[in-house]
Scaffold this motif. Structure first.
Motif, PDB file in Angstrom:
ATOM      1  N   UNK A 241      62.313 -58.971  56.438  1.00  0.00           N
ATOM      2  CA  UNK A 241      61.767 -57.671  56.844  1.00  0.00           C
ATOM      3  C   UNK A 241      62.633 -56.545  56.283  1.00  0.00           C
ATOM      4  N   UNK A 242      63.965 -56.697  56.391  1.00  0.00           N
ATOM      5  CA  UNK A 242      64.873 -55.664  55.874  1.00  0.00           C
ATOM      6  C   UNK A 242      64.688 -55.498  54.368  1.00  0.00           C
ATOM      7  N   UNK A 243      64.686 -56.609  53.649  1.00  0.00           N
ATOM      8  CA  UNK A 243      64.527 -56.544  52.199  1.00  0.00           C
ATOM      9  C   UNK A 243      63.174 -55.954  51.816  1.00  0.00           C
ATOM     10  N   UNK A 244      62.129 -56.389  52.524  1.00  0.00           N
ATOM     11  CA  UNK A 244      60.801 -55.875  52.210  1.00  0.00           C
ATOM     12  C   UNK A 244      60.662 -54.398  52.504  1.00  0.00           C
ATOM     13  N   UNK A 245      61.225 -53.969  53.648  1.00  0.00           N
ATOM     14  CA  UNK A 245      61.115 -52.558  54.016  1.00  0.00           C
ATOM     15  C   UNK A 245      61.918 -51.673  53.061  1.00  0.00           C
ATOM     16  N   UNK A 246      63.122 -52.107  52.667  1.00  0.00           N
ATOM     17  CA  UNK A 246      63.916 -51.294  51.744  1.00  0.00           C
ATOM     18  C   UNK A 246      63.272 -51.244  50.364  1.00  0.00           C
ATOM     19  N   UNK A 247      62.679 -52.365  49.919  1.00  0.00           N
ATOM     20  CA  UNK A 247      61.981 -52.355  48.630  1.00  0.00           C
ATOM     21  C   UNK A 247      60.793 -51.396  48.663  1.00  0.00           C
ATOM     22  N   UNK A 248      60.067 -51.407  49.788  1.00  0.00           N
ATOM     23  CA  UNK A 248      58.918 -50.512  49.908  1.00  0.00           C
ATOM     24  C   UNK A 248      59.365 -49.049  49.928  1.00  0.00           C
ATOM     25  N   UNK A 249      60.488 -48.799  50.626  1.00  0.00           N
ATOM     26  CA  UNK A 249      60.988 -47.424  50.683  1.00  0.00           C
ATOM     27  C   UNK A 249      61.440 -46.941  49.304  1.00  0.00           C
ATOM     28  N   UNK A 250      62.082 -47.823  48.538  1.00  0.00           N
ATOM     29  CA  UNK A 250      62.523 -47.448  47.192  1.00  0.00           C
ATOM     30  C   UNK A 250      61.322 -47.225  46.282  1.00  0.00           C
ATOM     31  N   UNK A 251      60.297 -48.051  46.455  1.00  0.00           N
ATOM     32  CA  UNK A 251      59.081 -47.882  45.652  1.00  0.00           C
ATOM     33  C   UNK A 251      58.435 -46.531  45.944  1.00  0.00           C
ATOM     34  N   UNK A 252      58.450 -46.126  47.226  1.00  0.00           N
ATOM     35  CA  UNK A 252      57.839 -44.846  47.587  1.00  0.00           C
ATOM     36  C   UNK A 252      58.746 -43.667  47.235  1.00  0.00           C
ATOM     37  N   UNK A 253      60.058 -43.868  47.353  1.00  0.00           N
ATOM     38  CA  UNK A 253      61.024 -42.786  47.087  1.00  0.00           C
ATOM     39  C   UNK A 253      62.153 -43.342  46.230  1.00  0.00           C
ATOM     40  N   UNK A 254      61.998 -43.378  44.902  1.00  0.00           N
ATOM     41  CA  UNK A 254      63.040 -43.953  44.025  1.00  0.00           C
ATOM     42  C   UNK A 254      64.412 -43.310  44.207  1.00  0.00           C
ATOM     43  N   UNK A 255      64.453 -42.045  44.592  1.00  0.00           N
ATOM     44  CA  UNK A 255      65.742 -41.374  44.751  1.00  0.00           C
ATOM     45  C   UNK A 255      66.578 -41.965  45.887  1.00  0.00           C
TER      46      UNK A 255
END
Length: 507
Positions: free
Chosen positions: A160-174
């Motif tokens: 869940x942590x890995x998936x959520x952080x990947x999704x957040x980076x995909x939405x906000x690369x910065x």
């Protein structure tokens, strides 16, 4: 045994005691340890079997007090036992030469007509070892069950942590750099769980047939980098092309763990030798922590020039969570992981240590098949986008993250919270193109769901996901065309795996 001795020595009622020569011959011929005691408990004579049992460093001479041969922990009880008129058999322990622990024995005392007594000592070491092994295996099974449950739950959280952080980076690369510590922590947590499963001998293995010398040669650059310039590394290939069937990643892990352990023991300076060899055992050979069963073996040996392992610590070094480096961050899982990998690979680990030398000797079963190269990645199918996926996982946040990732890749996803619900959907007419299911779930687990689904849709591809691989491995589902994905995983890994699935099995 007592009745046999009495018959050999003659009935007590006989008026004439056995001659000294006959008694000496009798003691010499006995296969178990034996000694002749006078009325006061001093040794008159001891046989070769008793001398061999105790070792040459333990003095046995006429006049020696029999109690001096008894381990201090049982000396008081043996003293009282010797004073009894006709004592029953007694379990006790004898002393041994330095470097060996007390010798468990079953003592018997046979009175003789002339007032002397025959002390018989049956060595119980093998029985004790097997009992301790059975107890250790029971503890290991309990730890394995606990580790499996922990792995399942923790890997769900890490996914869940890995998936959520990947999704957040995909939405906000910065935000990538801000989220990197969370991703690194999740990766370290996943590595810790893998080590827990390794010492519990229930991690997922992907064995291949390897040339042992070539495998060690390939790992040499990695070892040199780990050890640093102050530690000399010597490689001595001697397995003569012998092959073993092991997981190459886990074999590298064994080498890394042993090299890191040696580096720490040597204080960053010394010499490490990695050698290979062959061995033939005609019968079971005792050793620590594993006896060596009969068979043909390829041997991997790692030797360092450190200070050695203290004798009081040596019996504990492969125990999980035992460490002498707690203050430096040691977890006590390094050598436990090595032992778990070796045992799960069908091998045996032997350890010897003295000042200036510590040697880990790993015996792996020899394999007669040809070496196998690393499998090539399967090409992605060109016709897999837009497929209907049945996604089953009882961990709702993880299920939603996986569903979002699959839908973003163009797939249609039907979610089910457990195996029973998923099977009801299939029985009611749902016809997905592929099944992705967790293995460990309440009710119908993933393995049973896959088989029940295959009974209705025999050509449907299946992906089973778990942080605890023992259930899948035990069922040998890989032979049935089922793909295994270990947790924790990133959603992108699941998407990539699904994209490589065939449209239908057997097509």
């Amino acid at each position: 045994m007592t009745s046999g001795i009495r018959s050999l020595l003659g009935p007590p009622a006989r008026a004439e005691a056995p001659g000294e020569a006959g008694l000496a011959a009798l003691l010499e011929a006995l296969p178990s340890g034996a000694a002749l005691l006078d009325a006061g408990g001093s040794l008159l004579r001891a046989n070769p079997a008793l001398r061999a049992m105790l070792g040459p460093a333990v003095p046995i001479r006429p006049g020696t007090d029999a109690l001096s041969l008894v381990d201090p922990a049982t000396r008081e009880s043996v003293g009282a036992w010797l004073e009894a008129p006709v004592p029953p058999p007694l379990e006790a322990a004898l002393v041994a030469e330095e470097g060996r622990g007390p010798i468990p024995v079953l003592l018997r005392l046979v009175p003789l007509p002339d007032g002397t007594r025959a002390l018989l000592a049956e060595d119980l070491s093998e029985r004790t070892r097997r009992r301790e092994e059975a107890e250790a295996d029971g503890r290991l099974r309990a730890i394995g069950g606990l580790a499996g449950g922990i792995a399942h739950d923790v890997n769900n959280l890490l996914s869940i942590i890995l998936g959520a952080t990947d999704a957040a980076i995909l939405a906000t690369p910065a935000a990538r750099e801000e989220l990197r510590p969370a991703q690194d922590a999740a990766a370290r947590g996943a590595a810790l769980v893998r080590r827990l499963l390794a010492f519990a001998r229930c991690q997922h293995l992907e064995p291949r047939v390897l040339d042992l010398d070539e495998a060690v040669s390939a790992a040499t650059p990695m070892l040199r980098s780990l050890l640093g310039p102050a530690i000399a590394l010597e490689i001595r290939p001697g397995a003569l092309g012998r092959r073993v069937r092991v997981d190459p990643v886990q074999l590298d892990q064994v080498l890394l763990n042993l090299a890191a352990n040696a580096r720490n023991a040597m204080g960053g300076a010394g010499a490490l030798t990695v050698a290979t060899d062959t061995a033939l055992a005609l019968r079971e050979e005792p050793g620590y922590p594993d006896p060596l069963p009969p068979g043909r073996w390829a041997v991997l040996e790692v030797t360092d020039t450190g200070p050695g392992i203290p004798p009081d610590i040596l019996p504990r070094i492969v125990e999980p969570f035992f460490t002498t480096r707690a203050a430096e961050g040691g977890t006590g899982l390094g050598l436990a992981t090595v032992h778990g990998i070796v045992r799960q690979s069908g091998g045996a680990l032997r350890i010897e240590s003295r000042p200036g030398l510590t040697r880990f000797r790993i015996h792996l079963p020899r394999h007669e098949g040809e070496p196998e190269s690393s499998p090539s990645p399967e090409p992605a199918s060109t016709a897999t986008s837009g497929r209907h996926i049945l996604l089953v996982d009882d961990e709702a946040p993880l299920r939603r993250l996986a569903a979002v990732a699959l839908e973003r890749a163009g797939h249609q996803v039907t979610q089910a919270e457990d195996g029973d619900t998923a099977l009801e959907m299939i029985e009611d007419g749902l016809r997905p193109a592929a099944l992705v299911s967790d293995i460990t779930m309440p009710g119908l687990d993933g393995v049973a769901l896959a088989r029940a689904t295959r009974a209705i849709l025999p050509h449907m591809p299946v992906v089973l996901v778990s942080g605890y691989a023992e259930a899948a491995l035990g069922q040998e589902m890989g032979r049935e065309g089922v793909v295994f994905l270990p947790k924790p995983y990133r959603p992108a890994q699941l998407v990539a795996l699904v994209s490589r699935l065939p449209e239908r099995l057997g097509a």
